[in-house]
Design an enzyme around this catalytic site. Structure first.
Site, PDB file in Angstrom:
ATOM      1  N   TYR A 274      41.643 -17.509 129.585  1.00  0.00           N
ATOM      2  CA  TYR A 274      42.924 -16.943 129.214  1.00  0.00           C
ATOM      3  C   TYR A 274      42.971 -15.999 128.501  1.00  0.00           C
ATOM      4  O   TYR A 274      43.581 -14.753 128.949  1.00  0.00           O
ATOM      5  CB  TYR A 274      43.687 -18.148 128.884  1.00  0.00           C
TER       6      TYR A 274
ATOM      7  N   VAL B  27      50.983 -14.299 143.615  1.00  0.00           N
ATOM      8  CA  VAL B  27      50.914 -12.916 142.993  1.00  0.00           C
ATOM      9  C   VAL B  27      49.282 -12.444 143.180  1.00  0.00           C
ATOM     10  O   VAL B  27      49.009 -11.523 143.131  1.00  0.00           O
ATOM     11  CB  VAL B  27      51.295 -12.759 141.666  1.00  0.00           C
TER      12      VAL B  27
ATOM     13  N   ARG C 225      60.913 -21.220 136.169  1.00  0.00           N
ATOM     14  CA  ARG C 225      61.014 -21.990 134.964  1.00  0.00           C
ATOM     15  C   ARG C 225      60.447 -21.145 133.653  1.00  0.00           C
ATOM     16  O   ARG C 225      59.914 -20.146 134.010  1.00  0.00           O
ATOM     17  CB  ARG C 225      60.137 -23.512 135.092  1.00  0.00           C
TER      18      ARG C 225
ATOM     19  N   ILE D 203      55.540 -20.249 122.424  1.00  0.00           N
ATOM     20  CA  ILE D 203      56.973 -20.489 123.118  1.00  0.00           C
ATOM     21  C   ILE D 203      57.011 -21.831 123.615  1.00  0.00           C
ATOM     22  O   ILE D 203      56.233 -22.126 124.471  1.00  0.00           O
ATOM     23  CB  ILE D 203      57.043 -19.311 124.083  1.00  0.00           C
TER      24      ILE D 203
ATOM     25  N   ALA E 108      40.550 -13.567 127.732  1.00  0.00           N
ATOM     26  CA  ALA E 108      40.133 -12.568 128.796  1.00  0.00           C
ATOM     27  C   ALA E 108      41.011 -12.140 129.625  1.00  0.00           C
ATOM     28  O   ALA E 108      41.281 -10.655 129.617  1.00  0.00           O
ATOM     29  CB  ALA E 108      38.826 -12.907 129.210  1.00  0.00           C
TER      30      ALA E 108
ATOM     31  N   LYS F  86      44.303 -12.055 129.416  1.00  0.00           N
ATOM     32  CA  LYS F  86      45.448 -11.430 128.585  1.00  0.00           C
ATOM     33  C   LYS F  86      44.849  -9.965 127.930  1.00  0.00           C
ATOM     34  O   LYS F  86      45.721  -9.197 127.952  1.00  0.00           O
ATOM     35  CB  LYS F  86      45.855 -12.288 127.676  1.00  0.00           C
TER      36      LYS F  86
ATOM     37  N   ASN G 165      55.224 -11.679 134.831  1.00  0.00           N
ATOM     38  CA  ASN G 165      55.468 -12.878 133.879  1.00  0.00           C
ATOM     39  C   ASN G 165      54.586 -14.038 134.512  1.00  0.00           C
ATOM     40  O   ASN G 165      53.963 -14.891 133.818  1.00  0.00           O
ATOM     41  CB  ASN G 165      56.664 -13.497 134.009  1.00  0.00           C
TER      42      ASN G 165
ATOM     43  N   GLY H 173      57.173 -15.537 138.832  1.00  0.00           N
ATOM     44  CA  GLY H 173      57.066 -16.647 138.534  1.00  0.00           C
ATOM     45  C   GLY H 173      58.093 -17.210 137.590  1.00  0.00           C
ATOM     46  O   GLY H 173      58.266 -17.514 136.137  1.00  0.00           O
ATOM     47  N   ALA H 174      59.435 -17.302 138.394  1.00  0.00           N
ATOM     48  CA  ALA H 174      60.728 -17.279 137.557  1.00  0.00           C
ATOM     49  C   ALA H 174      61.665 -18.460 137.729  1.00  0.00           C
ATOM     50  O   ALA H 174      62.655 -18.566 137.495  1.00  0.00           O
ATOM     51  CB  ALA H 174      61.585 -16.135 137.947  1.00  0.00           C
TER      52      ALA H 174
END
Ligand code: NAP
Length: 242
Positions: free
Chosen positions: A152, A61, A14, A185, A154, A156, A87, A11-12
């Site tokens: 989300y 993925v 952005r 972020i 759960a 992580k 990521n 997932g690169a």
């Protein structure tokens, strides 16, 4: 084949993934990235400008077979898989009562199963090499929970459990596995919030501001290069989790 080390980042195109790819290119790695729907032209151009060779593949993925092909392509192109950064991630926020089954499944499949898929295939290569570093991007909400993000949080929390288990299994073969738990972020993921919502969040952060993707990228490079830190969760959160 190149004598440089290879970093694979999911997932690169952005956000945080783009910053991580650029940070590893700066460190002299060749770069292998995937993207889901946004073609990562800018990431590729910036990494190449830094002297990296870049392989970029489109794919999801959460698809076990794509993860296998992705890792095999990296190995075929550059000979080794030295670093894997998981990521890629999504949110589908909703309160529990309104959360649809699809919203739960898609977040778990991308964030948690996607991380498992990539670790499963990359660790095979790393075990043969007897070296490697895996860095998983989790989140502070994987520890604290968050209203409106049960799926989300759960996913992580699962990534943190997966990180610690993989670290225990792979340590004796010279492979480290760590997680980074970012707080807030500034990326597309958080830009969906209004200024008012952001101000409320900043008020809860001791450093009183958002972090930048580069803050996470620096931590990823540090963990990947460190040979004796494993199974840890590093918070990059401006003090949010003190
Ligand atoms: P972002 O700007 O939304 O970028 C997410 C990236 O993941 C995109 O490149 C996207 O690809 C890719 N992706 C999504 N689903 C995918 C899939 N099924 N297969 C492959 N790639 C996929 O998000 P971000 O803020 O940079 O987040 C990066 C990571 O940090 C995520 O794991 C996120 O959960 C975590 N995180 C972010 C924050 C924050 O405050 N931003 C805080 C804590 C944790 P496309 O561009 O092709 O769609």
């Amino acid at each position: 084949m190149s004598d440089k080390k290879t970093a694979v980042i999911t997932g690169a195109a952005r956000g945080i993934g783009k910053a991580i790819a650029i940070a590893f290119a700066k460190e002299g790695y060749n770069i292998v990235i995937n993207y889901h729907s946004n073609v990562p032209e800018a990431t590729v151009a910036e990494c190449e400008k830094l002297g990296a060779q870049v392989l970029s593949l489109q794919g999801d993925v959460s698809d076990f077979n794509f993860a296998k092909d992705f890792i095999q392509s990296a190995k075929k192109e550059f000979g080794t898989v030295d670093v894997l950064v998981n990521n890629a991630g999504i949110t589908r926020d909703n309160l529990l009562l309104g959360m649809k089954e699809e919203e739960f499944d898609s977040v778990i499949n991308t964030n948690l199963k996607g991380t498992f898929n990539m670790i499963k295939h990359a660790s095979k290569v790393m075990l043969k090499q007897k070296s490697g570093s895996i860095v998983n991007i989790a989140s502070v909400v994987g520890v604290t929970g968050n209203a409106g993000q049960a799926n989300y949080a759960a996913s992580k929390a699962g990534v943190i459990g997966l990180t610690k288990s993989a670290a225990k299994e792979l340590a004796s073969r010279g492979i480290t596995v760590n997680a980074i738990a970012p707080g807030f972020i500034e990326t597309d993921m958080t830009n969906v919030l209004t200024d008012e919502q952001k101000e409320k969040i900043f008020a809860t952060i001791p450093m009183n501001k958002a972090g930048q993707p580069e803050d996470v990228a620096e931590a990823a490079v540090f963990l990947a290069k460190h040979g004796y830190i494993t199974g840890q969760v590093v918070n990059v959160c401006g003090g949010l989790c003190i």
